[in-house]
Every structure is written in structure tokens, then in C-alpha cells.
Design an enzyme around this catalytic site. Structure first.
Site, mmCIF file in Angstrom:
data_model
loop_
_atom_site.group_PDB
_atom_site.id
_atom_site.type_symbol
_atom_site.label_atom_id
_atom_site.label_comp_id
_atom_site.label_asym_id
_atom_site.label_seq_id
_atom_site.Cartn_x
_atom_site.Cartn_y
_atom_site.Cartn_z
ATOM 1 N N HIS A 97 4.703 -3.929 -0.614
ATOM 2 C CA HIS A 97 5.780 -3.852 0.381
ATOM 3 C C HIS A 97 7.107 -4.261 -0.258
ATOM 4 O O HIS A 97 7.119 -4.970 -1.273
ATOM 5 C CB HIS A 97 5.523 -4.852 1.525
ATOM 6 C CG HIS A 97 4.409 -4.486 2.436
ATOM 7 N ND1 HIS A 97 3.403 -5.363 2.762
ATOM 8 C CD2 HIS A 97 4.150 -3.352 3.126
ATOM 9 C CE1 HIS A 97 2.564 -4.781 3.607
ATOM 10 N NE2 HIS A 97 2.995 -3.557 3.837
ATOM 11 N N CYS B 71 4.344 -12.888 4.946
ATOM 12 C CA CYS B 71 3.545 -11.965 5.755
ATOM 13 C C CYS B 71 2.671 -12.664 6.782
ATOM 14 O O CYS B 71 2.101 -12.010 7.644
ATOM 15 C CB CYS B 71 2.704 -11.088 4.855
ATOM 16 S SG CYS B 71 1.571 -12.021 3.870
HETATM 17 N N1 LIG Z 1 3.699 -8.198 4.657
HETATM 18 C C1 LIG Z 1 2.783 -8.380 3.716
HETATM 19 O O1 LIG Z 1 3.072 -8.787 2.617
HETATM 20 N N2 LIG Z 1 1.521 -8.052 4.023
HETATM 21 C C2 LIG Z 1 0.433 -8.179 3.140
HETATM 22 C C3 LIG Z 1 -0.675 -7.254 3.532
HETATM 23 C C4 LIG Z 1 -1.854 -7.345 2.628
HETATM 24 C C5 LIG Z 1 -3.029 -6.487 3.050
HETATM 25 N N3 LIG Z 1 -4.159 -6.774 2.221
HETATM 26 C C6 LIG Z 1 -2.697 -5.016 2.989
HETATM 27 O O2 LIG Z 1 -2.964 -4.396 1.952
HETATM 28 O O3 LIG Z 1 -2.204 -4.455 3.950
#
Ligand SMILES: NC(=O)NCCC[C@H](N)C(=O)O
Length: 258
Positions: free
Chosen positions: A163, A248
Site C-alpha cells: 500500500h 493499518c
Molecule cells: N493498511 C495496511 O497496511 N494493511 C495491511 C494489510 C495486510 C494484509 N495481509 C493484506 O495483504 O491485505
């Protein structure tokens, strides 16, 4: 009116099955993940944030990464349509919590996809990462919802990390920080400060000079302390193994009209 509320969601016991895109898969210690999450929530509370729990989504391995379910600007929440199909069920309960807080609701609609982790707010500028999870239609919808509220929406490329906010976040004065090997184009940011560690690129502004950040970035913590900030380190190793970071695990709501 200024508010200090933060949405959080406790980790699923299935976090081990969470997605990985840019790193190898290492096993997760679920009990440690829960303790680390509790430490994160406690750090928010200790700095004056009222945490509001979104109903758990134990069937969703990545549900703890609640930031991805919405983008909040002023008193409006744009409920996301996650780029990863497996994450789409995460938004329903998050939306209910946003409604409960009194936020006005909009939705990203098909064919748009957008993850909250791709949107970085710096004042009234919303940088949006166009990458693996957020597509052009998602960018257009973000602009259509927030430009009328005074936001300047700036799309930037993201190809080296999951992201936009895996690559860059911003200090209280608006300086964007990032670990250069992971930032597609540092020149899109008017003020950019390189940091020496990947995990150092992620800060949550707690208020005043306090910066919540990962304990995995001690050199960056020293750098930021030398600039007059107060780093508040938290252990997040189990979430970092699934490409999560300090931003996140919450959605901060700073303007509510109550
Ligand atoms: N906003 C973020 O940094 N989100 C992390 C999401 C990690 C999750 N394992 C994903 O791949 O969607």
C-alpha cells in the site's frame, strides 16, 4: 469538532492465513499477536484516544488491518471495496461502527477497488496509491467524494510495497517520510525525508510531538527524536509478518460533528 477516536478490530485467530504479496510467509504466534494488539490499543488510550472496537471478523484472517475498510475525511467515511476479494466481507461491520460514530457514509462501487491503506492524508491533500489494491476507478471515486469537501486528491504510483502507507507516512509538519528503496517516486512529495528502515516509514500521529511507531525501527526512532519528536515504540512483529504496520491497525477519526 476535533475528536480523538480510533476504530480498532481484534485479530482473528486465523491471522496466520492472512495474505502476503511482497514478502515470504513466516508462521504467526497467535497469542503473541493478541498481546501486541492489546499493547497497540493501550498506547492509543494512554495518549488520549478513545478506542472503539469494530465487531470481530474471526472468519477474515486480515480483519485486524481495519484501516483498509474505509477512508475518513472530515465527517465522511468512504467505505472501501478492498482490492483483495477475500477482504471484502470486512467492511460491513466497520461501516456499522462508522454509522454509530455519526459519520456520513459513501461507498466505493464496482468496478472501483480501494484499500484505506493506500490513502495518506497530509493536511487537505489526500495522496492515493495506484497499485496492487487500488485501481483507477477507485481513485476517481475517492476524488468525486472528497474533492467537493475541499480535498486535493493526488494519485501516486505504488509498485514496490503493498500500500502507499507501507511506503510513506507523514510527520506532524507535513514532511513525508519513507525508506527510499521502497518508494516509487520520492519527487511527488514536496517535502520528503528518507529514513533508514522499512518499518521506520510508518508513524501514527498521537498528538503533539508523539509518534506511534514500530519497535522494529530503532535507527529511525533515533533520527526522529533528534528532530524533536517523541517516538512511542510498540512491538508489531506478528502483524509485520503479514505486511501490516502501525497505521493499518486503526482508523483515526479526528473531526466529528456531534
Ligand atoms: N493498511 C495496511 O497496511 N494493511 C495491511 C494489510 C495486510 C494484509 N495481509 C493484506 O495483504 O491485505
Amino acid at each position: 469538532m476535533p475528536s480523538k477516536k480510533a476504530l480498532v478490530r481484534r485479530p482473528s485467530p486465523r491471522l496466520d492465513q492472512g495474505l502476503v504479496s511482497h514478502i515470504g510467509r513466516e508462521p504467526i504466534d497467535a497469542a503473541l499477536a493478541l498481546r501486541q494488539w492489546e499493547g497497540y490499543v493501550e498506547a492509543l488510550r494512554a495518549h488520549g484516544w478513545q478506542t472503539v472496537e469494530v465487531a470481530p471478523a474471526d472468519e477474515c484472517p486480515d480483519g485486524v488491518f481495519v484501516e483498509d475498510t474505509m477512508v475518513v475525511f472530515r465527517n465522511v467515511a468512504l467505505i472501501s471495496r478492498p482490492g483483495a476479494q477475500s477482504r471484502r466481507p470486512e467492511t460491513q461491520a466497520a461501516e456499522r461502527t462508522a454509522v454509530g460514530l455519526g459519520l456520513s457514509i459513501n461507498h466505493v462501487r464496482e468496478p472501483g477497488t480501494l484499500d484505506g491503506g493506500d490513502v495518506l492524508k497530509v493536511g487537505d491533500t489526500l495522496y492515493v496509491g495506484r497499485g496492487g489494491r487500488t485501481n483507477a476507478a477507485g481513485v476517481r471515486q475517492l476524488r468525486a467524494v472528497f474533492a467537493p469537501l475541499g480535498a486535493r486528491v493526488v494519485a501516486v504510483p505504488v509498485s514496490r510495497v503493498l500500500h502507499l502507507k507501507s511506503a510513506v507516512t507523514a510527520l506532524p509538519d507535513g514532511t513525508v517520510i519513507g525508506h527510499p528503496p521502497l518508494v516509487d517516486d520520492t519527487s511527488v512529495f514536496p517535502h520528503f525525508l528518507p529514513v533508514p528502515e522499512e518499518a521506520g516509514a510508518h508513524v501514527v500521529l498521537l498528538g503533539g510531538d508523539r509518534l506511534l511507531m514500530s519497535a522494529s525501527a530503532p535507527k529511525t526512532a533515533d533520527l526522529l527524536a533528534a528532530l524533536g519528536y517523541t517516538p512511542v515504540p510498540v512491538d508489531l512483529t506478528e502483524f509485520e509478518k503479514r505486511e501490516g504496520c502501525v497505521t493499518c491497525l486503526s482508523v483515526r477519526v479526528r473531526e466529528l460533528y456531534e
